[in-house]
Design an enzyme around this catalytic site. Structure first.
Site, PDB file in Angstrom:
ATOM      1  N   ARG A   1      -3.083 -10.163   5.264  1.00 42.60           N
ATOM      2  CA  ARG A   1      -3.650 -10.239   3.911  1.00 42.60           C
ATOM      3  C   ARG A   1      -2.576  -9.736   2.945  1.00 42.60           C
ATOM      4  O   ARG A   1      -2.222  -8.552   2.962  1.00 42.60           O
ATOM      5  CB  ARG A   1      -4.915  -9.377   3.818  1.00 42.60           C
ATOM      6  CG  ARG A   1      -5.650  -9.437   2.497  1.00 42.60           C
ATOM      7  CD  ARG A   1      -6.934  -8.610   2.562  1.00 42.60           C
ATOM      8  NE  ARG A   1      -7.659  -8.639   1.310  1.00 42.60           N
ATOM      9  CZ  ARG A   1      -7.471  -7.783   0.316  1.00 42.60           C
ATOM     10  NH1 ARG A   1      -6.568  -6.808   0.438  1.00 42.60           N
ATOM     11  NH2 ARG A   1      -8.176  -7.875  -0.804  1.00 42.60           N
TER      12      ARG A   1
ATOM     13  N   LYS B   1       0.821  -1.217   0.000  1.00 45.65           N
ATOM     14  CA  LYS B   1       0.000   0.000   0.000  1.00 45.65           C
ATOM     15  C   LYS B   1       0.855   1.267   0.000  1.00 45.65           C
ATOM     16  O   LYS B   1       2.069   1.247   0.239  1.00 45.65           O
ATOM     17  CB  LYS B   1      -0.949  -0.015   1.197  1.00 45.65           C
ATOM     18  CG  LYS B   1      -2.122  -0.968   1.011  1.00 45.65           C
ATOM     19  CD  LYS B   1      -3.155  -0.824   2.111  1.00 45.65           C
ATOM     20  CE  LYS B   1      -4.392  -1.659   1.821  1.00 45.65           C
ATOM     21  NZ  LYS B   1      -5.397  -1.575   2.901  1.00 45.65           N
TER      22      LYS B   1
END
Length: 406
Positions: free
Chosen positions: A387, A352
């Site tokens: 995740r 991210k």
């Protein structure tokens, strides 16, 4: 006794008999909320009960056939020099025909966790099924973080390496992640990256449900998560074999809460301020840690008050979802506050922008080393599930880390 599968609509038929009901034991045929009482044959014949039970929490059909033969029937069988039982041994008036039942496929009949040898003695898998899923959610102190492989059936997810268009491509990628050691496969059909626009319910269903069904059929042992904020999609996914709902909207929908409670499935409650299309415009908090934690704890409390198992609830602070860079860092450094709630914690930080800002890497393809650093920190803070896009690299990382620690 006959059970035949046809393509017509399900229907039960009762055969009238001349036998007096009050004088004999009875057999019961149950379909949903309907019970049909049928006189049992005399004691010299088997007492037969066929129960067709639709159990929503099992996401499919459980067909249970009970056969009880008394000593007199056993002697009949022995005298006939036969070891097999058939409906021919019963008078014709006692044959119950369930002629219009369309039976589901094997993958729909038996969910993965039931194949894991987890049926309870009373043939209801719920408690054991939940326990087995819980073991793949709540990690022990001597275990690595459970890895959830990301599988996006979308054309616009922020990391192109996670996109899998088409069933064959998606299943191939899932197979690879399973082989590499993923405990969970998280399947999503709607991009929720900053600025993303919503897709229709039908489009999302068409993207993910065939993948969930195929993956369940080919990998009955794997844990499957459906990444959705739409209760219609969640329901279809659970019916197709999914074990968890990963709701990025944090259970804002009462309908989603109802689905979770109805199916008794695992659920990940993620915090998101605003909507994907505008959530990064100007996120604002007085105290980001307390506000996020309180929101997640309150939603979890709603589930628990409705009877949902505490150990099937996961909370996710939602890094990058309605938080600026500083707020993301503060939340990551405050994971122990989340753990104080007693719920399992999931992190979804793989590749991210928060990593890109720290490392000055604008391209998500260049953020794997930074991702591994966040995973190392997550491990030390007690995060239960990671995740991730890169299952193999994370497995190698944890193998080396464990070897050095031990």
């Amino acid at each position: 006794m006959t059970v035949r599968a046809t393509s017509e609509k399900s229907r039960l038929k009762k055969v009238d008999t001349p036998v007096e009901r009050s004088s004999l034991p009875v057999s019961t045929v149950s379909h949903q909320n309907t019970n049909i009482i049928v006189p049992s044959p005399p004691l010299k014949y088997a007492l037969l009960a066929i129960i067709l039970k639709i159990d929503a929490r099992s996401s499919g059909f459980n067909l249970v056939i009970n056969l009880v033969a008394n000593s007199m029937l056993a002697s009949d069988i022995e005298s006939r020099e036969s070891s097999a039982f058939s409906s021919e041994m019963l008078p014709s008036e006692f044959i119950i025909s369930l002629s219009d039942i369309e039976l589901p496929r094997r993958s729909q009949l038996i969910k993965s966790i039931e194949l894991d040898g987890l049926m309870s003695e009373n043939l209801t898998p719920q408690s054991n099924r939940g326990s087995a899923i819980s073991r793949r959610i709540n990690r022990k102190s001597d275990e690595n973080c459970f890895l959830m492989g990301i599988l996006n059936a979308t054309p616009d997810s922020f990391f192109s390496g996670s996109r899998s268009i088409g069933i064959e491509n998606a299943v191939h990628k899932a197979n690879l992640m399973i082989k590499q050691g993923a405990t969970w496969i998280d399947i999503g059909g709607e991009s929720t990256r900053p600025g993303a626009l919503p897709v229709t319910i039908d489009e999302e269903i068409n993207r993910v449900i065939p993948i969930v069904s195929k993956l369940r059929e080919t990998h009955p042992e794997i844990m499957i998560s459906i990444d959705t904020r739409n209760h219609q999609v969640a329901r279809r996914a659970l019916e197709s074999g999914a074990n968890m709902i990963n709701d990025v909207s944090g259970l804002r929908s009462d309908n989603m809460i109802d689905v979770v409670v109805e199916f008794g499935c695992a659920v990940c409650i993620m915090h998101m301020q605003g909507e994907p299309g505008s959530m990064q415009a100007n996120p604002s908090y007085d105290d980001v840690v307390e506000e996020v934690t309180n929101y997640l704890e309150n939603k979890a409390k709603v589930l628990i008050e409705k009877g949902h198992p505490r150990d099937l609830i996961i909370i996710d602070p939602g890094i990058g979802f309605g938080k600026n860079h500083e707020q993301n860092i503060i939340l990551m450094k405050s994971t122990k506050r989340l753990k104080e709630s007693g719920f399992a914690v999931l992190w979804g930080i793989s590749r991210k922008s928060v990593i890109g800002i720290i490392t000055d890497k604008k391209d998500a393809h260049d953020r794997l080393p930074g991702t591994l650093a966040t995973s190392a920190y997550a491990f030390t803070q007690g995060v239960d599930i990671l995740r991730v896009h890169d299952v193999d690299e994370h497995q190698d990382f944890f193998k080396v880390l464990r070897a050095l620690e031990n």
